[in-house]
Motif scaffolding. Structure first.
Motif, mmCIF file in Angstrom:
data_model
loop_
_atom_site.group_PDB
_atom_site.id
_atom_site.type_symbol
_atom_site.label_atom_id
_atom_site.label_comp_id
_atom_site.label_asym_id
_atom_site.label_seq_id
_atom_site.Cartn_x
_atom_site.Cartn_y
_atom_site.Cartn_z
ATOM 1 N N MET A 135 0.855 -1.207 0.000
ATOM 2 C CA MET A 135 0.000 0.000 0.000
ATOM 3 C C MET A 135 0.882 1.244 0.000
ATOM 4 O O MET A 135 1.760 1.388 0.841
ATOM 5 C CB MET A 135 -0.878 0.015 1.258
ATOM 6 C CG MET A 135 -1.999 -0.997 1.235
ATOM 7 S SD MET A 135 -3.342 -0.470 0.130
ATOM 8 C CE MET A 135 -4.004 0.919 1.055
ATOM 9 N N PRO A 136 0.659 2.159 -0.933
ATOM 10 C CA PRO A 136 1.459 3.385 -0.924
ATOM 11 C C PRO A 136 1.108 4.259 0.283
ATOM 12 O O PRO A 136 -0.017 4.207 0.775
ATOM 13 C CB PRO A 136 1.026 4.079 -2.228
ATOM 14 C CG PRO A 136 -0.345 3.565 -2.513
ATOM 15 C CD PRO A 136 -0.350 2.147 -2.009
ATOM 16 N N PRO A 137 2.080 5.039 0.752
ATOM 17 C CA PRO A 137 1.771 5.973 1.839
ATOM 18 C C PRO A 137 0.815 7.059 1.340
ATOM 19 O O PRO A 137 0.948 7.532 0.211
ATOM 20 C CB PRO A 137 3.137 6.566 2.202
ATOM 21 C CG PRO A 137 3.973 6.398 0.972
ATOM 22 C CD PRO A 137 3.482 5.143 0.301
ATOM 23 N N ARG A 138 -0.159 7.410 2.154
ATOM 24 C CA ARG A 138 -1.099 8.467 1.762
ATOM 25 C C ARG A 138 -1.691 9.123 2.999
ATOM 26 O O ARG A 138 -1.772 8.524 4.061
ATOM 27 C CB ARG A 138 -2.205 7.907 0.859
ATOM 28 C CG ARG A 138 -3.030 6.808 1.475
ATOM 29 C CD ARG A 138 -3.706 5.943 0.411
ATOM 30 N NE ARG A 138 -4.647 6.673 -0.407
ATOM 31 C CZ ARG A 138 -5.166 6.185 -1.559
ATOM 32 N NH1 ARG A 138 -4.828 4.973 -1.990
ATOM 33 N NH2 ARG A 138 -6.021 6.886 -2.259
ATOM 34 N N TYR A 139 -2.079 10.352 2.855
ATOM 35 C CA TYR A 139 -2.790 11.033 3.939
ATOM 36 C C TYR A 139 -3.721 12.066 3.312
ATOM 37 O O TYR A 139 -3.628 12.376 2.124
ATOM 38 C CB TYR A 139 -1.809 11.687 4.924
ATOM 39 C CG TYR A 139 -1.064 12.891 4.402
ATOM 40 C CD1 TYR A 139 0.092 12.763 3.653
ATOM 41 C CD2 TYR A 139 -1.529 14.185 4.653
ATOM 42 C CE1 TYR A 139 0.769 13.867 3.174
ATOM 43 C CE2 TYR A 139 -0.851 15.304 4.180
ATOM 44 C CZ TYR A 139 0.303 15.132 3.439
ATOM 45 O OH TYR A 139 0.969 16.240 2.965
ATOM 46 N N GLU A 140 -4.619 12.578 4.152
ATOM 47 C CA GLU A 140 -5.631 13.505 3.672
ATOM 48 C C GLU A 140 -5.611 14.776 4.509
ATOM 49 O O GLU A 140 -5.296 14.737 5.700
ATOM 50 C CB GLU A 140 -7.011 12.836 3.765
ATOM 51 C CG GLU A 140 -8.085 13.544 2.994
ATOM 52 C CD GLU A 140 -9.426 12.813 3.033
ATOM 53 O OE1 GLU A 140 -10.259 13.089 2.167
ATOM 54 O OE2 GLU A 140 -9.634 11.982 3.939
ATOM 55 N N VAL A 141 -5.940 15.885 3.879
ATOM 56 C CA VAL A 141 -6.024 17.180 4.559
ATOM 57 C C VAL A 141 -7.447 17.700 4.393
ATOM 58 O O VAL A 141 -7.958 17.757 3.273
ATOM 59 C CB VAL A 141 -5.021 18.185 3.956
ATOM 60 C CG1 VAL A 141 -5.068 19.508 4.714
ATOM 61 C CG2 VAL A 141 -3.604 17.611 3.959
ATOM 62 N N ILE A 142 -8.073 18.046 5.509
ATOM 63 C CA ILE A 142 -9.495 18.427 5.506
ATOM 64 C C ILE A 142 -9.650 19.750 6.241
ATOM 65 O O ILE A 142 -9.273 19.866 7.413
ATOM 66 C CB ILE A 142 -10.350 17.348 6.233
ATOM 67 C CG1 ILE A 142 -10.066 15.954 5.678
ATOM 68 C CG2 ILE A 142 -11.833 17.704 6.160
ATOM 69 C CD1 ILE A 142 -10.548 14.821 6.589
ATOM 70 N N LEU B 46 3.876 20.096 7.184
ATOM 71 C CA LEU B 46 2.485 19.825 7.559
ATOM 72 C C LEU B 46 1.689 21.127 7.660
ATOM 73 O O LEU B 46 0.520 21.188 7.242
ATOM 74 C CB LEU B 46 2.431 19.064 8.881
ATOM 75 C CG LEU B 46 2.820 17.585 8.810
ATOM 76 C CD1 LEU B 46 3.143 17.035 10.191
ATOM 77 C CD2 LEU B 46 1.699 16.767 8.158
ATOM 78 N N ALA C 260 0.958 22.180 4.168
ATOM 79 C CA ALA C 260 -0.078 21.310 3.587
ATOM 80 C C ALA C 260 -1.458 21.735 4.067
ATOM 81 O O ALA C 260 -2.430 21.738 3.301
ATOM 82 C CB ALA C 260 0.193 19.849 3.967
ATOM 83 N N TRP D 31 6.027 11.171 12.004
ATOM 84 C CA TRP D 31 5.743 12.596 12.181
ATOM 85 C C TRP D 31 5.342 12.914 13.619
ATOM 86 O O TRP D 31 5.134 14.073 13.956
ATOM 87 C CB TRP D 31 4.600 13.073 11.276
ATOM 88 C CG TRP D 31 4.717 12.683 9.836
ATOM 89 C CD1 TRP D 31 5.837 12.228 9.192
ATOM 90 C CD2 TRP D 31 3.683 12.701 8.852
ATOM 91 N NE1 TRP D 31 5.551 11.969 7.880
ATOM 92 C CE2 TRP D 31 4.241 12.246 7.634
ATOM 93 C CE3 TRP D 31 2.328 13.068 8.877
ATOM 94 C CZ2 TRP D 31 3.488 12.139 6.461
ATOM 95 C CZ3 TRP D 31 1.599 12.968 7.706
ATOM 96 C CH2 TRP D 31 2.167 12.509 6.517
#
Lengths: 252, 252
Positions: free
Chosen positions: A1-8, A206, A209, A232
């Motif tokens: 699984m590739p690393p991923r994150y979300e910003v909301i 961060l 982002a 992090w």
């Protein structure tokens, strides 16, 4: 699984007043928009609402500028009372030219106007940076844990300019449970070299982002970073890790 | 709906060699991991694989240092051939102290070692920055459009240090279809103030956001930013927007 994150972005946080509980407001707004805060989220919080909640506001009508501030204000073409407030927040003037006043604040930040701002506050009032943004971040984190049981990371952020490049970027001025720096020292690249001089400013990246969904005009003072990598997250403070010691700085 | 976007690392891109098609490699790797590139994605691409594909590599064994480079290398405690390569990439030495060599490159970047790096290349070889990263970004974007029909934004990024703060951050050195700057001039905050001096370095914040999943040690040289706001997308170039004119810079 590739690393991923979300910003909301967190919408619907009302105007903050001195004494308000910022954590309470953030939690309620995040829940209302269907993105309730959960464990391991990072909260990136714009400095302005923290400053307001902490009462770090000054009415310019109450400020009597010193002769030095008055002279500097004339040279800069600025309000002498504003310059007085900036100088009170400063330990040293780094540059003063072209209408720009860059200082070193009592915290150790080198930035324009000591971070003192007139936008997003009442007319005739200015907002100072929090007295201790690491402490503000810790208090916010503790309050979230008390209210929800969830352990989150917190970054207090502000937009600063920088030499050589146009445009401001959002950076971390306080953290709790977030690593200001991520070091690759001693690790190896895929070719087998030992990585040197490779320390990344994770908290600043961060903060940047998060800024992309925050926006000064849109009234979104907080963003959630969801899916944070464990690297992090760490107990630390901006003050001890991010501010370069003057003896090692080539641009003072 | 709150504003939100996602950042996804692209794994499995093999070692890049001179003449390789970077766009082709990225598209194949993104597809293989189940996150195929689509319209309005932004691709943040580490400078190193672009430099390698463009053959911007120098074997130190082929370099004869000048007397100036030799003297500077002695003062810095560095390899004279490396210093020679750095000086060839430079227009001006900005600072030279404490083992650090900060220059202004021919592109106009002010950074350590002219961006010349030894990590992630073969031993005895160094990688230079792309000759024109805006052009590299445009070529990559055009190639993605040719192969897929999808219109994407591209940022070529590198990690640079900065004064006063520890740690490197990833920043944009070339763009295609991405706005380097987002201006709020003339817009109003929720209190009704006209926003002034508020120009955000969107492409730099996007580059930093991407770095968090890229990682020097993990061999992930590309990230996808998915869910970009239209305000981040615009035809432009880093060179014309981001480099502050020397006449307006207080830290030269």
């Amino acid at each position: 699984m590739p690393p991923r994150y979300e910003v909301i972005g967190v919408e619907g946080i009302r105007e903050v007043r001195p004494g308000d509980g910022v954590a309470d407001l953030i939690l309620a707004a995040a829940e209302a928009q269907g993105t309730a805060i959960r464990a391991d989220d990072l909260l990136v919080v714009g400095q302005k609402i923290v400053s307001k909640a902490e009462g770090r506001l000054v009415r310019l009508a109450d400020v009597t500028p010193s002769p030095v501030a008055t002279a500097m204000a004339t040279a800069l073409g600025r309000d002498a009372r504003l310059v007085e407030v900036i100088l009170r927040e400063s330990r040293r003037v780094v540059r003063m030219d072209k209408g720009v006043l860059i200082v070193e604040t009592h915290h150790g930040w080198i930035c324009a106007n000591a971070g003192v701002e007139q936008s997003n506050v009442d007319l005739g009032t200015v907002a100072l940076l929090p007295a201790d943004s690491d402490r503000s971040a810790r208090q916010l984190r503790d309050r979230v844990r008390t209210l929800t049981g969830a352990d989150v990371g917190v970054i207090i952020a502000d937009t600063f300019g920088r030499p050589w490049r146009e445009g401001l970027t959002n950076i971390a001025i306080g953290v709790a449970g977030v690593a200001p720096l991520r070091s690759y020292l001693g690790e190896h690249d895929p070719a087998g070299h030992t990585l040197q001089a490779t320390i990344l400013a994770v908290a600043d990246e961060l903060a940047g982002a998060a800024e992309l969904v925050m926006g000064k005009a849109t009234g979104i003072p907080v963003a959630i970073v969801r899916g944070a990598d464990p690297s992090w997250l760490r107990e630390s403070s901006v003050r001890t890790e991010i501010i370069r010691p003057p003896s090692e700085d080539l641009f003072r």
